[in-house]
Design a protein around this motif. Structure first.
Motif, PDB file in Angstrom:
ATOM      1  N   MET A 357     -15.448  -4.837  16.063  1.00 50.77           N
ATOM      2  CA  MET A 357     -16.557  -4.937  17.014  1.00 50.77           C
ATOM      3  C   MET A 357     -16.532  -3.716  17.944  1.00 50.77           C
ATOM      4  N   ILE A 358     -17.697  -3.132  18.176  1.00 54.22           N
ATOM      5  CA  ILE A 358     -17.851  -2.067  19.165  1.00 54.22           C
ATOM      6  C   ILE A 358     -18.598  -2.637  20.363  1.00 54.22           C
ATOM      7  N   VAL A 359     -18.067  -2.427  21.550  1.00 52.88           N
ATOM      8  CA  VAL A 359     -18.691  -2.892  22.786  1.00 52.88           C
ATOM      9  C   VAL A 359     -18.948  -1.690  23.693  1.00 52.88           C
ATOM     10  N   MET A 360     -20.156  -1.595  24.237  1.00 53.78           N
ATOM     11  CA  MET A 360     -20.488  -0.520  25.173  1.00 53.78           C
ATOM     12  C   MET A 360     -21.207  -1.108  26.380  1.00 53.78           C
ATOM     13  N   TYR A 361     -20.907  -0.578  27.553  1.00 56.89           N
ATOM     14  CA  TYR A 361     -21.467  -1.110  28.799  1.00 56.89           C
ATOM     15  C   TYR A 361     -21.702   0.054  29.759  1.00 56.89           C
ATOM     16  N   HIS A 362     -22.948   0.210  30.206  1.00 55.25           N
ATOM     17  CA  HIS A 362     -23.277   1.222  31.222  1.00 55.25           C
ATOM     18  C   HIS A 362     -23.775   0.523  32.486  1.00 55.25           C
ATOM     19  N   LYS A 363     -23.422   1.091  33.641  1.00 54.12           N
ATOM     20  CA  LYS A 363     -23.985   0.648  34.917  1.00 54.12           C
ATOM     21  C   LYS A 363     -24.663   1.842  35.583  1.00 54.12           C
ATOM     22  N   PHE A 364     -25.906   1.649  36.033  1.00 52.70           N
ATOM     23  CA  PHE A 364     -26.662   2.709  36.708  1.00 52.70           C
ATOM     24  C   PHE A 364     -27.085   2.206  38.079  1.00 52.70           C
ATOM     25  N   LYS A 372     -32.031   0.166  47.118  1.00 53.77           N
ATOM     26  CA  LYS A 372     -31.020   0.417  46.088  1.00 53.77           C
ATOM     27  C   LYS A 372     -31.185  -0.572  44.929  1.00 53.77           C
ATOM     28  N   TYR A 373     -31.057  -0.048  43.726  1.00 53.63           N
ATOM     29  CA  TYR A 373     -31.253  -0.852  42.519  1.00 53.63           C
ATOM     30  C   TYR A 373     -30.113  -0.596  41.529  1.00 53.63           C
ATOM     31  N   GLN A 374     -29.992  -1.497  40.566  1.00 55.85           N
ATOM     32  CA  GLN A 374     -28.987  -1.292  39.512  1.00 55.85           C
ATOM     33  C   GLN A 374     -29.530  -1.788  38.173  1.00 55.85           C
ATOM     34  N   ILE A 375     -29.243  -1.016  37.127  1.00 51.02           N
ATOM     35  CA  ILE A 375     -29.547  -1.403  35.753  1.00 51.02           C
ATOM     36  C   ILE A 375     -28.235  -1.487  34.988  1.00 51.02           C
ATOM     37  N   ASP A 376     -27.998  -2.594  34.309  1.00 53.61           N
ATOM     38  CA  ASP A 376     -26.850  -2.737  33.420  1.00 53.61           C
ATOM     39  C   ASP A 376     -27.344  -2.693  31.978  1.00 53.61           C
ATOM     40  N   SER A 377     -26.676  -1.919  31.153  1.00 53.62           N
ATOM     41  CA  SER A 377     -27.070  -1.750  29.761  1.00 53.62           C
ATOM     42  C   SER A 377     -25.867  -2.044  28.866  1.00 53.62           C
ATOM     43  N   THR A 378     -26.042  -2.983  27.918  1.00 53.29           N
ATOM     44  CA  THR A 378     -24.918  -3.378  27.065  1.00 53.29           C
ATOM     45  C   THR A 378     -25.300  -3.335  25.589  1.00 53.29           C
ATOM     46  N   MET A 379     -24.305  -3.080  24.739  1.00 53.00           N
ATOM     47  CA  MET A 379     -24.497  -3.066  23.297  1.00 53.00           C
ATOM     48  C   MET A 379     -23.246  -3.614  22.629  1.00 53.00           C
ATOM     49  N   VAL A 380     -23.443  -4.534  21.692  1.00 55.09           N
ATOM     50  CA  VAL A 380     -22.344  -5.073  20.890  1.00 55.09           C
ATOM     51  C   VAL A 380     -22.744  -4.980  19.422  1.00 55.09           C
ATOM     52  N   THR A 381     -21.875  -4.393  18.607  1.00 50.49           N
ATOM     53  CA  THR A 381     -22.110  -4.304  17.165  1.00 50.49           C
ATOM     54  C   THR A 381     -20.886  -4.849  16.438  1.00 50.49           C
ATOM     55  N   ILE A 382     -21.110  -5.712  15.454  1.00 52.14           N
ATOM     56  CA  ILE A 382     -20.008  -6.319  14.691  1.00 52.14           C
ATOM     57  C   ILE A 382     -20.070  -5.843  13.245  1.00 52.14           C
ATOM     58  N   GLY A 383     -18.916  -5.494  12.689  1.00 51.81           N
ATOM     59  CA  GLY A 383     -18.838  -4.979  11.334  1.00 51.81           C
ATOM     60  C   GLY A 383     -19.083  -6.050  10.280  1.00 51.81           C
ATOM     61  N   GLU A 441     -30.980  -4.002  28.309  1.00 46.99           N
ATOM     62  CA  GLU A 441     -31.007  -3.454  29.670  1.00 46.99           C
ATOM     63  C   GLU A 441     -31.610  -4.477  30.625  1.00 46.99           C
ATOM     64  N   LYS A 442     -30.950  -4.666  31.755  1.00 50.51           N
ATOM     65  CA  LYS A 442     -31.487  -5.629  32.723  1.00 50.51           C
ATOM     66  C   LYS A 442     -31.252  -5.144  34.145  1.00 50.51           C
ATOM     67  N   GLU A 443     -32.203  -5.484  35.001  1.00 50.89           N
ATOM     68  CA  GLU A 443     -32.087  -5.169  36.428  1.00 50.89           C
ATOM     69  C   GLU A 443     -31.172  -6.200  37.081  1.00 50.89           C
ATOM     70  N   VAL A 444     -30.208  -5.735  37.848  1.00 48.22           N
ATOM     71  CA  VAL A 444     -29.297  -6.628  38.578  1.00 48.22           C
ATOM     72  C   VAL A 444     -29.194  -6.135  40.019  1.00 48.22           C
ATOM     73  N   PRO A 445     -28.746  -6.962  40.947  1.00 43.07           N
ATOM     74  CA  PRO A 445     -28.592  -6.505  42.333  1.00 43.07           C
ATOM     75  C   PRO A 445     -27.603  -5.338  42.421  1.00 43.07           C
ATOM     76  N   TYR A 446     -27.920  -4.358  43.234  1.00 44.64           N
ATOM     77  CA  TYR A 446     -27.005  -3.224  43.416  1.00 44.64           C
ATOM     78  C   TYR A 446     -25.858  -3.661  44.331  1.00 44.64           C
ATOM     79  N   LEU A 447     -24.643  -3.562  43.804  1.00 42.26           N
ATOM     80  CA  LEU A 447     -23.476  -3.983  44.570  1.00 42.26           C
ATOM     81  C   LEU A 447     -22.570  -2.812  44.933  1.00 42.26           C
ATOM     82  N   GLY A 448     -22.913  -1.628  44.462  1.00 45.07           N
ATOM     83  CA  GLY A 448     -22.024  -0.491  44.700  1.00 45.07           C
ATOM     84  C   GLY A 448     -20.741  -0.660  43.929  1.00 45.07           C
ATOM     85  N   TYR A 449     -19.704   0.008  44.398  1.00 47.99           N
ATOM     86  CA  TYR A 449     -18.417  -0.117  43.713  1.00 47.99           C
ATOM     87  C   TYR A 449     -17.660  -1.326  44.208  1.00 47.99           C
TER      88      TYR A 449
END
Length: 454
Positions: A357-364, A372-383, A441-449
């Motif tokens: 399985m490959i998992v990828m996760y980006h936070k913007f 302030k806004y945040q977008i979370d982007s995720t991808m999961v691929t299974i062999g 991709e989904k909009e989520v509350p911006y929480l900073g670090y």
């Protein structure tokens, strides 16, 4: 017929070759797969009429040059250190080139002559690097185009075992080169930006500084920092960003247990152990522990690392059978890391029916019109199986799609490059969706670090 030369037929090439073969009739392609050992190449092409396998030693200058001269475009799936000789021949013979590897300093030095000759040398077009670049740039460009100012960018990738094949306490199996897992994080300290401050994590602390991630449908993960999170800061246009962090994904609890090996020195690859071929696994572990005329190896291990008897970490260690006095290392002049790798391969090698399985996760995180806004982007691929793995899919398909785009002159900008422009990433990401490699991709509350500061 237009000829595509694929050099190397290792684990990452199955989907690449299948894609090209599937396109070969309509696109009038002939696929030539060259390898020093052509057994796997023959297996992957089967009896397809538009393909053949050739014996190709990349260090044999005359045969290498002849194979490249005979091709319209060259795909190098060799280990990164071997690309340069292929690249020099491609420059001399005027051939476009595609690799999945990081751009080396030597490769970058070819940029002027590659550009002057109007050639496209596409690199870093696998999964990480590759799909991470493209999926990140897509969202970054979207934010910038609507006037947003980037505040935070975090990016994580992991090669893991699929949930249906996850049957050990570590929730991990080797899905790629085991050596890279054992020596991961060694060298210089991990460095990144956090809320405007430069941060550093030395190797001995790397696996105790993790971040938690949640992916819908797949549960909780953790990530430890990559060695250089700032490598792509300017490339991505993030010079004024406050937080920039790149990391490697594992299941929760892996890093704390792995840290035991780091603390004892078992991941060290800088020296060899005397008489290693005659050591048992138990002898190997004992070599890193103090002498005691009475205490067992297990007790010394627990005392040295302050592991309670009921700690899950202890169960994980015992599951690896590292205290077995009957199992032999049988490796001559081996480093601690090489021996650890052998021990782990006993337990972490994928079984025939296992899937990866490959998992990828980006936070913007960004600011727009004072908010302030945040977008979370995720991808999961299974062999699918041990040939058509998730790793081979996410590495090989972008390489194949880019190769066809260059061959069909849809990607024309010359030079030594990586896939960060719209010309490159938009059509490739769109086609990857047809193969199930898709980002949510989904909009989520911006929480900073630090959410506690909000």
């Amino acid at each position: 017929m237009r000829k595509i030369l694929v050099i190397g037929s290792g684990k990452s090439t199955s989907y690449l070759i299948k894609y090209l073969l599937d396109k070969s009739v309509e696109e009038e392609l002939h696929i030539i797969v060259g390898d020093i050992n052509i057994g796997n190449a023959r297996k992957l092409i089967g009896d397809h009429q538009n393909a053949n396998a050739i014996t190709l030693d990349v260090f044999d200058k005359s045969s290498r040059k002849a194979a490249i001269e005979n091709a319209d475009i060259v795909v190098s799936m060799l280990p990164a250190r071997f690309h340069l000789e292929v690249a020099k021949d491609c420059v001399a013979l005027g051939k476009n080139m595609v690799t999945a590897s990081y751009v080396s300093e030597e490769m970058q030095k070819l940029n002027k002559i590659v550009t002057d000759k109007g050639l496209v040398f596409m690199n870093e077009i696998g999964v990480d690097p590759g799909i991470d670049h493209m999926s990140a740039m897509k969202v970054l460009d979207y934010i910038r185009e609507k006037g947003g100012k980037m505040l935070l960018f975090e990016s994580f990738t992991g090669g893991l075992v699929a949930p249906e094949s996850d049957n050990n306490l570590w929730n991990y199996k080797f899905t790629w080169n085991p050596r890279n897992v054992v020596v991961a994080g060694q060298g210089s300290a991990a460095k990144f930006l956090q809320e405007g401050a430069y941060k550093y994590i030395p190797y001995n602390r790397l696996f105790r500084r993790t971040e938690f991630l949640e992916i819908e449908g797949y549960g909780r993960f953790e990530a430890y920092a990559n060695r250089d999170s700032l490598k792509y800061q300017s490339v991505y246009g993030l010079d004024s960003i406050k937080t920039l962090y790149r990391g490697t994904i594992r299941r929760v609890g892996f890093s704390r247990a792995w840290n035991m090996f780091v603390q004892l020195g078992m991941t060290d690859d800088s020296y060899t152990i005397e008489d290693s071929e005659n050591m048992s696994y138990r002898d190997y572990v004992n070599a890193f522990l103090p002498y005691s005329p009475t205490d067992s190896v297990e007790l010394k291990f627990r005392l040295a690392l302050k592991i309670d008897q009921d700690d899950i970490v202890w169960d994980k260690l015992e599951e690896l059978d590292i205290f077995n006095k009957a199992k032999m290392v049988a490796l001559k002049n081996a480093t601690p890391a090489q021996i650890l790798q052998k021990i782990l391969m006993d337990s972490w090698t994928l079984e025939e029916d296992d899937k990866d399985m490959i998992v990828m996760y980006h936070k913007f995180g960004y600011e727009l019109n004072g908010k302030k806004y945040q977008i979370d982007s995720t991808m999961v691929t299974i062999g699918e199986d041990q040939t058509y793995t998730a790793m081979a899919k996410t590495v090989g398909l972008p390489v194949a799609i880019a190769t066809m785009a260059i061959l069909n002159e849809k990607i024309t900008t010359p030079g030594v490059q990586i896939p960060i422009t719209k010309e490159v990433y938009e059509p490739i990401l769109k086609e990857l969706e047809d193969f199930g490699i898709q980002f949510t991709e989904k909009e989520v509350p911006y929480l900073g670090y630090n959410p506690l500061n909000v």
